[in-house]
Write a protein that holds these residues in place. Sequence first.
Motif, PDB file in Angstrom:
ATOM      1  N   ASP A 180       7.033   8.059  -6.924  1.00 48.66           N
ATOM      2  CA  ASP A 180       6.195   8.357  -8.090  1.00 48.66           C
ATOM      3  C   ASP A 180       6.683   7.637  -9.336  1.00 48.66           C
ATOM      4  OD1 ASP A 180       4.384  10.617  -7.112  1.00 48.66           O
ATOM      5  OD2 ASP A 180       6.358  11.427  -6.602  1.00 48.66           O
ATOM      6  N   THR A 209       3.819   1.995  -8.979  1.00 55.54           N
ATOM      7  CA  THR A 209       4.797   3.004  -9.376  1.00 55.54           C
ATOM      8  C   THR A 209       5.093   2.897 -10.867  1.00 55.54           C
ATOM      9  OG1 THR A 209       5.806   2.931  -7.179  1.00 55.54           O
ATOM     10  CG2 THR A 209       7.126   3.882  -8.947  1.00 55.54           C
ATOM     11  N   SER A 255       6.746   1.408  -3.244  1.00 56.92           N
ATOM     12  CA  SER A 255       5.452   2.073  -3.043  1.00 56.92           C
ATOM     13  C   SER A 255       5.597   3.509  -2.550  1.00 56.92           C
ATOM     14  CB  SER A 255       4.602   1.275  -2.047  1.00 56.92           C
ATOM     15  OG  SER A 255       5.125   1.395  -0.730  1.00 56.92           O
ATOM     16  N   ARG A 256       6.817   3.927  -2.216  1.00 56.11           N
ATOM     17  CA  ARG A 256       7.042   5.276  -1.697  1.00 56.11           C
ATOM     18  C   ARG A 256       7.368   6.291  -2.793  1.00 56.11           C
ATOM     19  NH1 ARG A 256      11.738   3.494   2.568  1.00 56.11           N
ATOM     20  NH2 ARG A 256      10.661   1.742   3.562  1.00 56.11           N
ATOM     21  N   LEU A 286      -1.490  10.113  -7.460  1.00 57.13           N
ATOM     22  CA  LEU A 286      -1.921   9.103  -6.495  1.00 57.13           C
ATOM     23  C   LEU A 286      -3.070   8.254  -7.035  1.00 57.13           C
ATOM     24  CD1 LEU A 286      -1.762  11.140  -3.157  1.00 57.13           C
ATOM     25  CD2 LEU A 286      -0.182   9.367  -3.933  1.00 57.13           C
ATOM     26  N   ARG A 288      -2.124   5.324  -9.367  1.00 57.85           N
ATOM     27  CA  ARG A 288      -1.359   4.194  -8.832  1.00 57.85           C
ATOM     28  C   ARG A 288      -2.184   2.900  -8.853  1.00 57.85           C
ATOM     29  NH1 ARG A 288       3.395   5.791  -6.574  1.00 57.85           N
ATOM     30  NH2 ARG A 288       3.668   3.717  -5.654  1.00 57.85           N
ATOM     31  N   LYS A 323       0.846  -1.196   0.000  1.00 55.86           N
ATOM     32  CA  LYS A 323       0.000   0.000   0.000  1.00 55.86           C
ATOM     33  C   LYS A 323       0.877   1.241   0.000  1.00 55.86           C
ATOM     34  CE  LYS A 323      -3.911   2.104   2.395  1.00 55.86           C
ATOM     35  NZ  LYS A 323      -4.815   2.022   3.564  1.00 55.86           N
ATOM     36  N   SER A 324       0.535   2.214  -0.843  1.00 55.58           N
ATOM     37  CA  SER A 324       1.339   3.432  -0.946  1.00 55.58           C
ATOM     38  C   SER A 324       1.240   4.254   0.329  1.00 55.58           C
ATOM     39  CB  SER A 324       0.858   4.278  -2.133  1.00 55.58           C
ATOM     40  OG  SER A 324       0.947   3.549  -3.335  1.00 55.58           O
ATOM     41  N   ASN A 325       2.369   4.784   0.747  1.00 53.54           N
ATOM     42  CA  ASN A 325       2.411   5.679   1.906  1.00 53.54           C
ATOM     43  C   ASN A 325       2.212   7.103   1.398  1.00 53.54           C
ATOM     44  OD1 ASN A 325       2.990   7.218   4.148  1.00 53.54           O
ATOM     45  ND2 ASN A 325       4.704   5.936   4.789  1.00 53.54           N
ATOM     46  N   ILE A 326       0.952   7.553   1.389  1.00 55.40           N
ATOM     47  CA  ILE A 326       0.637   8.825   0.731  1.00 55.40           C
ATOM     48  C   ILE A 326       1.247  10.018   1.459  1.00 55.40           C
ATOM     49  CG2 ILE A 326      -1.476   7.949  -0.318  1.00 55.40           C
ATOM     50  CD1 ILE A 326      -3.051   9.333   1.885  1.00 55.40           C
ATOM     51  N   ALA A 335       3.613  -2.281  -7.292  1.00 51.12           N
ATOM     52  CA  ALA A 335       3.435  -1.326  -6.195  1.00 51.12           C
ATOM     53  C   ALA A 335       2.679  -0.080  -6.644  1.00 51.12           C
ATOM     54  CB  ALA A 335       4.798  -0.932  -5.628  1.00 51.12           C
ATOM     55  N   GLU A 383       7.684  -2.714  -0.780  1.00 54.44           N
ATOM     56  CA  GLU A 383       7.289  -1.628   0.119  1.00 54.44           C
ATOM     57  C   GLU A 383       8.070  -0.358  -0.191  1.00 54.44           C
ATOM     58  OE1 GLU A 383       7.072   1.153   3.149  1.00 54.44           O
ATOM     59  OE2 GLU A 383       8.910  -0.022   2.939  1.00 54.44           O
TER      60      GLU A 383
END
Length: 400
Positions: free
Chosen positions: A300, A323, A297-298, A369, A372, A212-215, A321, A294
């Motif tokens: 762009d 990205t 996922s951080r 976002l 994604r 899961k992306s860490n928005i 992820a 993971e």
Amino acid sequence: SAKNIDTSRKEAMSMSKKPKILVFLPYYLPGYKSGGILRTVANTVSTLNNHFDFWIITRDRDQGDVKPYPNLDSNVWHNVDGAMVRYLPPETCNIKYLVKLIEETPHDIIHLNSFFDGVFTFKVLLSRRIGLLPNKFIIFSPRGELVEGCLRLKYIKKILFIQMVKFFRLYENIIWHASSEHEVLNFIKIMKVNENDIKIALDLPSKLSAAKSNIDLFSEKYLRIIFISRLTREKNLDYALQVLKNVKANIVFDIYGPNEDVKYWNECHELIKLLPSNIKTIYHGAVSPDMVPEIMSRYDLFFFPSRGENYGHVIAEALSAGTKVLISTNTPWLDLAVDELGWDVNLKDDSVFAKIIEELAADSLDDRLNKRVLVQQAASKRLFDSKVIDDNRKLFETKT
């Protein structure tokens, strides 16, 4: 954790009725520094071990390490994630011992996984050529090492090696495994392989669980870009840095991966010093493969202008992820823009790379976002194609 079952090895072999594949490769789990070959074999095992028994012979240490894996007995069989694995210390990596090991390990097929490895490919094929081994059925997967971009590095040394193995006819009477139509052409052009001796099966992806992306990490003010790979010349980090030098947008550019070539990294470090103030760069070192989804996922964008990839597992991980990727055309991942997964660009068009980064940085944060999830969905369709699994199964069912 690996369980030592060497004492019951023969019993386990006799009980299983599945075809047995004896796999040789330079490095295997729990290693991770060698990249794609290791991961492709691990993915093959996890996907096909219901159909085949995989017995793997490899080194007792990771790439570049002088010490063996801790808490792991060398030269006995271990059960590792669905395969039996034997880790050889350096003193046993000789023809005499390899021949003995092959003779005492029942198998239907030998599977080799590196063209230029002097132990786990060359010595096995030489043993067969000089009559120390019977003319066993062999599947050979060069894993992209004969692709033009990879051949160009240390070109003279590699060409001399190719001429030597041709002279000794080490690669006669084997099945060549290509991971793409492009690789087929390389086999025919460079090694003069008969097309009837080539089987195509795309590399199998990892069974990925999308992170899961860490928005909270994303920002309207800057674009987060990642480069993650072994830091070697063929992965082309220096090219990425040269491109970023011409980008005007605010960029966070994070670099991950094992530093295998100190001279090359020093060159890249000098390029980092020349980057303008709008490009912030940090090198984070090597990371364990299970952390990659993971970490991906951080960001762009995954920027990976590689000189050549047989598959590119890290590309699959980025897309899984959510990205987007910006890569060269030297991988099997082509026409990415059609599915809005990213962009594949010819390395000759360095200005195009910079333009794409600028345009992506100009997108709103909400737009980046929201896309994604669409990237993850489109990636899943490409990654988990039942035909790819079927082709790999058929590869090991090939009979001479």
